[in-house]
Design a protein around this motif. Sequence first.
Motif, PDB file in Angstrom:
ATOM      1  N   PHE A 215       3.015   6.235 -11.038  1.00 22.66           N
ATOM      2  CA  PHE A 215       2.187   6.610 -11.219  1.00 22.66           C
ATOM      3  C   PHE A 215       1.249   6.710 -10.784  1.00 22.66           C
ATOM      4  CE2 PHE A 215       4.683   1.880 -11.120  1.00 22.66           C
ATOM      5  CZ  PHE A 215       4.454   1.601 -12.728  1.00 22.66           C
ATOM      6  N   THR A 216      -0.338   6.691 -11.972  1.00 18.52           N
ATOM      7  CA  THR A 216      -1.291   8.134 -11.154  1.00 18.52           C
ATOM      8  C   THR A 216      -1.415   7.219 -10.011  1.00 18.52           C
ATOM      9  OG1 THR A 216      -2.837   6.569 -12.289  1.00 18.52           O
ATOM     10  CG2 THR A 216      -1.458   8.744 -13.516  1.00 18.52           C
ATOM     11  N   THR A 217      -1.788   6.473  -9.900  1.00 14.58           N
ATOM     12  CA  THR A 217      -2.092   6.093  -8.262  1.00 14.58           C
ATOM     13  C   THR A 217      -1.744   5.785  -6.785  1.00 14.58           C
ATOM     14  OG1 THR A 217      -1.611   3.504  -9.249  1.00 14.58           O
ATOM     15  CG2 THR A 217      -3.512   4.786  -9.295  1.00 14.58           C
ATOM     16  N   SER A 218      -0.112   6.135  -7.134  1.00 13.86           N
ATOM     17  CA  SER A 218       1.127   6.056  -6.383  1.00 13.86           C
ATOM     18  C   SER A 218       0.594   7.098  -4.733  1.00 13.86           C
ATOM     19  CB  SER A 218       2.628   6.562  -6.426  1.00 13.86           C
ATOM     20  OG  SER A 218       2.874   5.289  -7.668  1.00 13.86           O
ATOM     21  N   PRO A 219       0.013   8.265  -5.074  1.00 12.93           N
ATOM     22  CA  PRO A 219      -0.329   9.321  -3.990  1.00 12.93           C
ATOM     23  C   PRO A 219      -1.147   8.648  -3.194  1.00 12.93           C
ATOM     24  CG  PRO A 219       0.405  10.910  -5.544  1.00 12.93           C
ATOM     25  CD  PRO A 219      -0.107   8.752  -6.353  1.00 12.93           C
ATOM     26  N   ALA A 220      -1.678   7.772  -3.375  1.00 14.20           N
ATOM     27  CA  ALA A 220      -3.161   6.977  -2.787  1.00 14.20           C
ATOM     28  C   ALA A 220      -2.072   6.123  -1.377  1.00 14.20           C
ATOM     29  CB  ALA A 220      -4.117   5.941  -3.029  1.00 14.20           C
ATOM     30  N   TYR A 221      -1.645   5.965  -1.797  1.00 12.19           N
ATOM     31  CA  TYR A 221      -0.421   4.893  -0.492  1.00 12.19           C
ATOM     32  C   TYR A 221      -0.131   6.827   0.482  1.00 12.19           C
ATOM     33  CZ  TYR A 221       3.225   3.694   2.450  1.00 12.19           C
ATOM     34  OH  TYR A 221       3.911   2.873   3.299  1.00 12.19           O
ATOM     35  N   HIS A 222       0.271   7.399   0.144  1.00  5.97           N
ATOM     36  CA  HIS A 222       0.541   8.250   1.361  1.00  5.97           C
ATOM     37  C   HIS A 222      -0.456   8.469   1.912  1.00  5.97           C
ATOM     38  CE1 HIS A 222       4.583   8.066  -0.147  1.00  5.97           C
ATOM     39  NE2 HIS A 222       4.480   8.023  -1.647  1.00  5.97           N
ATOM     40  N   ILE A 223      -1.378   9.255   1.017  1.00  8.38           N
ATOM     41  CA  ILE A 223      -2.972   9.416   1.195  1.00  8.38           C
ATOM     42  C   ILE A 223      -3.488   9.051   2.870  1.00  8.38           C
ATOM     43  CG2 ILE A 223      -5.038  10.554   1.004  1.00  8.38           C
ATOM     44  CD1 ILE A 223      -3.945  11.109  -1.816  1.00  8.38           C
ATOM     45  N   ILE A 224      -3.398   8.173   2.466  1.00  5.11           N
ATOM     46  CA  ILE A 224      -4.764   6.915   3.272  1.00  5.11           C
ATOM     47  C   ILE A 224      -3.307   6.249   4.343  1.00  5.11           C
ATOM     48  CG2 ILE A 224      -5.732   4.277   3.093  1.00  5.11           C
ATOM     49  CD1 ILE A 224      -6.053   4.525   0.330  1.00  5.11           C
ATOM     50  N   LEU A 267      -9.530 -12.647 -11.080  1.00  6.17           N
ATOM     51  CA  LEU A 267     -10.779 -11.733 -11.474  1.00  6.17           C
ATOM     52  C   LEU A 267     -11.917 -11.901 -10.344  1.00  6.17           C
ATOM     53  CD1 LEU A 267     -10.999 -11.527 -15.677  1.00  6.17           C
ATOM     54  CD2 LEU A 267      -9.456 -10.316 -13.679  1.00  6.17           C
ATOM     55  N   SER A 268     -12.075 -12.626  -9.560  1.00  9.36           N
ATOM     56  CA  SER A 268     -13.065 -12.742  -8.742  1.00  9.36           C
ATOM     57  C   SER A 268     -13.264 -11.498  -7.800  1.00  9.36           C
ATOM     58  CB  SER A 268     -12.204 -13.546  -7.717  1.00  9.36           C
ATOM     59  OG  SER A 268     -11.155 -13.485  -6.718  1.00  9.36           O
ATOM     60  N   ASP A 269     -14.487 -11.405  -7.042  1.00  9.03           N
ATOM     61  CA  ASP A 269     -14.541 -10.727  -6.364  1.00  9.03           C
ATOM     62  C   ASP A 269     -13.576 -10.188  -5.184  1.00  9.03           C
ATOM     63  OD1 ASP A 269     -16.600  -9.617  -8.010  1.00  9.03           O
ATOM     64  OD2 ASP A 269     -18.468  -9.708  -6.274  1.00  9.03           O
ATOM     65  N   ASP A 270     -13.300 -11.086  -4.478  1.00 14.87           N
ATOM     66  CA  ASP A 270     -12.040 -11.884  -3.548  1.00 14.87           C
ATOM     67  C   ASP A 270     -10.799 -10.593  -3.492  1.00 14.87           C
ATOM     68  OD1 ASP A 270     -11.838 -12.070  -0.299  1.00 14.87           O
ATOM     69  OD2 ASP A 270      -9.966 -13.872  -1.447  1.00 14.87           O
ATOM     70  N   PHE A 271     -10.088 -11.443  -5.106  1.00 17.61           N
ATOM     71  CA  PHE A 271      -8.848 -10.557  -5.076  1.00 17.61           C
ATOM     72  C   PHE A 271      -9.272  -8.422  -5.628  1.00 17.61           C
ATOM     73  CE2 PHE A 271      -5.087 -10.306  -7.922  1.00 17.61           C
ATOM     74  CZ  PHE A 271      -4.060  -9.806  -7.304  1.00 17.61           C
ATOM     75  N   GLN A 272      -9.741  -8.829  -6.902  1.00 15.87           N
ATOM     76  CA  GLN A 272     -10.237  -7.778  -7.067  1.00 15.87           C
ATOM     77  C   GLN A 272     -10.300  -6.469  -6.159  1.00 15.87           C
ATOM     78  OE1 GLN A 272     -10.039  -6.316 -11.121  1.00 15.87           O
ATOM     79  NE2 GLN A 272      -8.659  -8.094 -10.094  1.00 15.87           N
ATOM     80  N   GLY A 273     -10.752  -6.944  -5.022  1.00 21.55           N
ATOM     81  CA  GLY A 273     -11.412  -6.092  -3.498  1.00 21.55           C
ATOM     82  C   GLY A 273     -10.145  -5.525  -3.098  1.00 21.55           C
ATOM     83  N   MET A 274      -8.456  -6.761  -3.177  1.00 17.80           N
ATOM     84  CA  MET A 274      -7.660  -6.381  -2.369  1.00 17.80           C
ATOM     85  C   MET A 274      -6.747  -5.071  -3.162  1.00 17.80           C
ATOM     86  SD  MET A 274      -6.169  -9.848  -1.990  1.00 17.80           S
ATOM     87  CE  MET A 274      -7.287 -11.324  -1.210  1.00 17.80           C
ATOM     88  N   ILE A 275      -6.907  -5.125  -4.857  1.00 24.99           N
ATOM     89  CA  ILE A 275      -5.816  -4.531  -5.234  1.00 24.99           C
ATOM     90  C   ILE A 275      -5.662  -2.987  -5.058  1.00 24.99           C
ATOM     91  CG2 ILE A 275      -5.773  -3.455  -7.970  1.00 24.99           C
ATOM     92  CD1 ILE A 275      -4.713  -5.957  -7.642  1.00 24.99           C
ATOM     93  N   GLY A 276      -6.625  -2.066  -4.525  1.00 25.36           N
ATOM     94  CA  GLY A 276      -6.471  -0.991  -4.068  1.00 25.36           C
ATOM     95  C   GLY A 276      -5.327  -0.706  -3.617  1.00 25.36           C
ATOM     96  N   GLY A 278      -3.632  -2.851  -1.937  1.00 23.93           N
ATOM     97  CA  GLY A 278      -3.034  -4.008  -1.283  1.00 23.93           C
ATOM     98  C   GLY A 278      -1.706  -3.976  -2.882  1.00 23.93           C
ATOM     99  N   ASN A 279      -2.034  -3.304  -3.489  1.00 23.45           N
ATOM    100  CA  ASN A 279      -0.979  -2.783  -5.448  1.00 23.45           C
ATOM    101  C   ASN A 279      -0.932  -1.716  -4.953  1.00 23.45           C
ATOM    102  OD1 ASN A 279       1.381  -4.914  -6.025  1.00 23.45           O
ATOM    103  ND2 ASN A 279      -0.061  -4.418  -7.972  1.00 23.45           N
ATOM    104  N   TRP A 280      -2.417  -0.661  -4.356  1.00 22.78           N
ATOM    105  CA  TRP A 280      -2.068   0.763  -4.967  1.00 22.78           C
ATOM    106  C   TRP A 280      -1.956   1.087  -6.577  1.00 22.78           C
ATOM    107  CZ3 TRP A 280      -3.822   3.284  -1.121  1.00 22.78           C
ATOM    108  CH2 TRP A 280      -3.233   2.610  -0.133  1.00 22.78           C
ATOM    109  N   SER A 281      -3.561   0.238  -7.100  1.00 28.37           N
ATOM    110  CA  SER A 281      -3.995  -0.050  -8.504  1.00 28.37           C
ATOM    111  C   SER A 281      -4.801   0.299  -8.677  1.00 28.37           C
ATOM    112  CB  SER A 281      -3.205  -0.957  -9.374  1.00 28.37           C
ATOM    113  OG  SER A 281      -1.257  -1.067  -9.213  1.00 28.37           O
ATOM    114  N   TYR A 282      -5.756   0.231  -9.796  1.00 27.52           N
ATOM    115  CA  TYR A 282      -7.262   0.094 -10.106  1.00 27.52           C
ATOM    116  C   TYR A 282      -6.716  -1.132  -9.756  1.00 27.52           C
ATOM    117  CZ  TYR A 282      -7.197   5.248 -10.258  1.00 27.52           C
ATOM    118  OH  TYR A 282      -7.004   6.749 -10.206  1.00 27.52           O
ATOM    119  N   PRO A 283      -8.253  -1.651 -10.185  1.00 24.86           N
ATOM    120  CA  PRO A 283      -8.915  -2.698 -10.327  1.00 24.86           C
ATOM    121  C   PRO A 283      -8.828  -3.382 -11.354  1.00 24.86           C
ATOM    122  CG  PRO A 283      -9.496  -2.479  -8.833  1.00 24.86           C
ATOM    123  CD  PRO A 283      -9.338  -0.692  -9.098  1.00 24.86           C
TER     124      PRO A 283
END
Length: 329
Positions: A215-224, A267-276, A278-283
């Motif tokens: 996925f386009t977001t996968s490199p974020a894991y390696h960078i972070i 869709l709460s702020d609490d869970f959507q804030g975990m996505i980046g 937590g699941n290396w995706s966009y909320p």
Amino acid sequence: MRKTLMLAGFLLAAAPALADEKPVLTVYAPEYFAGEWGPGQKMAEGFEKTCGCDVKVVGVDVLPRILLEGDKTPADVVVGFTADVMQRAKDTGLFAPHREDLSRLTLPVAWTDDTFLPFDWSETAFVYDKTKVKNPPKSFADLLNAPDDAYKIAIEDPRTSLSGLALLLWVKSVYGDKAPEAWAKLAPKVLTVAPGWSEAYSLFTKGEADMVLSFTTSPAYHIIEEKDDTKAAAIFTEGNYFLAETAAQLKGTKHPELAQKFMDYLLSDDFQGMIGVGNWSYPAVMKPGFLPPEFEALPKAEKTLFLTPEAAEALRAPAIEEWRQAFRK
């Protein structure tokens, strides 16, 4: 009289235990989501703080399990379906409306489904190692027309993997009736067809493949997490294929109010804030501060390709047959 007193004493002793018992919400999720490194546990802990319940996250192959169990399933909620299998899931008649306000979503495509609720998204891409791939493809045409030995690619089997199915429909979206010719050109460059994303990505991180379907977001894991900027996603001029993970509640749940609260929580702020991270995706609902700045540096797709659930289901079987012929599977 003595029996009456004994029974009264037993009931008094049992009362605190009964009062402490909490309802259990059972959530079916893919293995990667429910596992040690997935967001399932944090999701459960976050919801438990608000629901007065316990959450049991069960890692399974979600759609086959639901199809097998039918209306006897103990699941209250499922997570992990993509739009590419939504129609098959919806046709079971097992799911209830989510009752959420979809105008809050910040997806790159229009989403109107009233049953399956997206909670994160990314776009399918070939992720490559910059130390091995000096001239990454900028289009599907570049990839297909490169020499057969230009790349060693790991992909996923579309019959067992949702990311593999996404590649199948990506090729179909770009090439239509010419998809068999596209697969014939791609097949010699494929090092392995793995049963799932984890197996394919492991080959990539071990250096056995220099490119992997992800996925386009996968490199974020390696960078972070690894401080490694040698991994990048190829953005194709023809477009990258959209993939969102969704959740739905079962009609037959024993805890309909809890199931609805769980949908609200996704869709709460609490869970959507975990996505980046937590699941290396966009909320699915983007707000300032939900993503670390490293996500901003990721290349964005020039064009987002998306098939409706109905179109994806209509194409699935013939597209799998085209793929199977190319790979002799």
